[in-house]
Scaffold this motif. Structure first.
Motif, PDB file in Angstrom:
ATOM      1  N   GLN A   1      41.339-119.085  53.120  1.00 47.20           N
ATOM      2  CA  GLN A   1      41.941-119.438  51.831  1.00 47.20           C
ATOM      3  C   GLN A   1      42.129-120.946  51.698  1.00 47.20           C
ATOM      4  O   GLN A   1      42.062-121.491  50.600  1.00 47.20           O
ATOM      5  N   LEU A   2      42.356-121.611  52.827  1.00 46.82           N
ATOM      6  CA  LEU A   2      42.544-123.058  52.823  1.00 46.82           C
ATOM      7  C   LEU A   2      41.230-123.824  52.939  1.00 46.82           C
ATOM      8  O   LEU A   2      41.222-125.052  52.883  1.00 46.82           O
ATOM      9  N   GLY A   3      40.122-123.119  53.114  1.00 43.52           N
ATOM     10  CA  GLY A   3      38.837-123.790  53.262  1.00 43.52           C
ATOM     11  C   GLY A   3      38.608-124.362  54.641  1.00 43.52           C
ATOM     12  O   GLY A   3      37.781-125.254  54.824  1.00 43.52           O
ATOM     13  N   VAL A   4      39.356-123.872  55.639  1.00 42.85           N
ATOM     14  CA  VAL A   4      39.179-124.319  57.024  1.00 42.85           C
ATOM     15  C   VAL A   4      38.410-123.222  57.752  1.00 42.85           C
ATOM     16  O   VAL A   4      38.979-122.212  58.159  1.00 42.85           O
ATOM     17  N   SER A   5      37.110-123.407  57.901  1.00 44.16           N
ATOM     18  CA  SER A   5      36.293-122.301  58.395  1.00 44.16           C
ATOM     19  C   SER A   5      35.241-122.730  59.410  1.00 44.16           C
ATOM     20  O   SER A   5      34.260-122.026  59.621  1.00 44.16           O
ATOM     21  N   GLY A   6      35.439-123.877  60.060  1.00 44.49           N
ATOM     22  CA  GLY A   6      34.515-124.303  61.094  1.00 44.49           C
ATOM     23  C   GLY A   6      34.673-123.464  62.350  1.00 44.49           C
ATOM     24  O   GLY A   6      35.618-122.664  62.468  1.00 44.49           O
ATOM     25  N   VAL A   7      33.728-123.632  63.283  1.00 42.90           N
ATOM     26  CA  VAL A   7      33.815-122.921  64.558  1.00 42.90           C
ATOM     27  C   VAL A   7      33.622-123.911  65.704  1.00 42.90           C
ATOM     28  O   VAL A   7      32.843-124.863  65.592  1.00 42.90           O
ATOM     29  N   LEU A   8      34.338-123.700  66.789  1.00 40.79           N
ATOM     30  CA  LEU A   8      34.175-124.515  67.987  1.00 40.79           C
ATOM     31  C   LEU A   8      32.907-124.104  68.724  1.00 40.79           C
ATOM     32  O   LEU A   8      32.536-122.931  68.729  1.00 40.79           O
ATOM     33  N   ASP A   9      32.264-125.088  69.374  1.00 42.87           N
ATOM     34  CA  ASP A   9      31.017-124.769  70.078  1.00 42.87           C
ATOM     35  C   ASP A   9      31.239-124.403  71.544  1.00 42.87           C
ATOM     36  O   ASP A   9      30.296-124.026  72.246  1.00 42.87           O
ATOM     37  N   GLY A  10      32.486-124.538  72.043  1.00 46.25           N
ATOM     38  CA  GLY A  10      32.788-124.156  73.417  1.00 46.25           C
ATOM     39  C   GLY A  10      32.535-125.230  74.451  1.00 46.25           C
ATOM     40  O   GLY A  10      32.780-125.013  75.643  1.00 46.25           O
ATOM     41  N   ASP A  11      32.070-126.401  74.027  1.00 45.01           N
ATOM     42  CA  ASP A  11      31.803-127.505  74.958  1.00 45.01           C
ATOM     43  C   ASP A  11      33.120-128.005  75.547  1.00 45.01           C
ATOM     44  O   ASP A  11      33.972-128.532  74.829  1.00 45.01           O
ATOM     45  N   GLU A  12      33.302-127.834  76.863  1.00 46.85           N
ATOM     46  CA  GLU A  12      34.549-128.216  77.522  1.00 46.85           C
ATOM     47  C   GLU A  12      34.858-129.696  77.384  1.00 46.85           C
ATOM     48  O   GLU A  12      36.019-130.109  77.436  1.00 46.85           O
ATOM     49  N   ASN A  13      33.842-130.517  77.216  1.00 45.92           N
ATOM     50  CA  ASN A  13      34.040-131.966  77.096  1.00 45.92           C
ATOM     51  C   ASN A  13      33.829-132.467  75.667  1.00 45.92           C
ATOM     52  O   ASN A  13      33.814-133.670  75.425  1.00 45.92           O
ATOM     53  N   GLY A  14      33.646-131.539  74.728  1.00 41.85           N
ATOM     54  CA  GLY A  14      33.357-131.934  73.359  1.00 41.85           C
ATOM     55  C   GLY A  14      34.575-132.475  72.633  1.00 41.85           C
ATOM     56  O   GLY A  14      35.703-132.018  72.847  1.00 41.85           O
TER      57      GLY A  14
END
Length: 310
Positions: free
Chosen positions: A153-166
């Motif tokens: 609803q807030l337009g926050v819809s990204g996803v993390l890639d899981g990179d431990e150092n990212g």
């Protein structure tokens, strides 16, 4: 488990997050997959004061959850493990920060944590109480589903890639602004003040640096003060005691109680005149900029301020 409803409109903005223009610069540098932002970073991380701010920045791109735990509470440790497992299963749709409330007391204080375990969602820069106490798998699943629904609803819809150092890409900032941010990261308020002052001198139209300077000056005023003591003194102070109420309002902003801060100063301004009234007026204007001039809370407070000054 004591459940709290997910109340987006009741959440408090974390004013230290990057200004909108900088957020857009970061977004432009992120990769996308099927129209969804792919954000560098691990699914789960232990939070400290060193990485706390950068973690909060992620909430502008990915919904986050923070769980406060303690070695003294077996239930909190169990909940932290359960949340970690469920977050990993969701493959980056939500990020999790775990906070040892015993060693990271500043973070716990910032979120006004009274007991462990406590769990908070952070959506688009807004902290929202999720639940306090232990929870079973079904309750955790329902809570995280609510977080995802609210974030959409807030337009926050990204996803993390899981990179431990990212980490999020850094926006291209003017040198003095970079100096100010670096100074804040190491807790050097005086250096941050000097750097923001120079940034404004270089670019008088840099509104973000002006707000940054106001924030630094606020933290300089409350540095070394105990929040409970400051607010306890203010609770019995006459409304004409401007020094006490100005300090208390600063503290309320710092502990994420903006409505209380504005109500306090709007009450005080009706009881003073002359230079004292002008001091309160100027402080209110500063607090407006920290909270956000377009926030409904500020819009209403500005109306009240105008009426009080008539």
């Amino acid at each position: 488990m004591t459940q709290s409803p997910l109340n987006i409109r009741g959440a408090v903005d974390l004013s230290a997050l990057a200004p909108a223009k900088e957020q857009e610069r970061v977004k432009e540098q992120l990769m996308t997959k099927d129209g969804i932002e792919v954000v560098p970073g691990p699914f789960v991380r232990e939070l400290t004061m060193e990485n706390f701010q950068s973690f909060l920045e992620l909430s502008l791109h990915v919904p986050l959850v923070i769980v406060f735990h303690s070695a003294r509470s077996e239930g909190s440790q169990t909940l932290a493990k359960l949340l970690s497992s469920e977050i990993v299963r969701r493959n980056g749709a939500i990020g999790l920060g775990t906070v040892d409330a015993d060693t990271e007391r500043q973070i716990a204080q910032a979120f006004q944590i009274q007991a462990v375990p406590s769990t908070v969602a952070v959506l688009g820069g807004n902290p929202v109480p999720l639940f306090q106490g232990t929870a079973g798998p079904e309750d955790v699943t329902k809570a995280l589903d609510s977080v995802l629904q609210a974030s959409q609803q807030l337009g926050v819809s990204g996803v993390l890639d899981g990179d431990e150092n990212g980490t999020l890409p850094e926006p291209d900032l003017p040198p003095h602004v970079k100096e100010a941010r670096a100074a804040l990261d190491r807790g050097d308020l005086d250096a941050a003040h000097e750097a923001y002052t120079l940034a404004i001198k270089d670019n008088p139209g840099d509104e973000a640096s002006k707000v940054g300077l106001i924030q630094v000056e606020l933290f300089q005023r409350i540095s070394g003060r105990d929040p409970q003591n400051v607010l306890a003194v203010a609770a019995t102070a006459e409304q004409t005691d401007i020094e006490t109420h100005l300090l208390a309002a600063d503290m309320e902003i710092a502990i994420q109680r903006p409505e209380a801060a504005l109500t306090r100063l709007l009450g005080a301004i009706r009881h003073v005149t002359g230079d004292e009234r002008d001091r309160v007026r100027l402080r209110l204007i500063e607090l407006f900029s920290i909270i956000g001039i377009h926030e409904p809370l500020v819009t209403e407070a500005r109306k009240q301020l105008a009426n009080a000054l008539m």
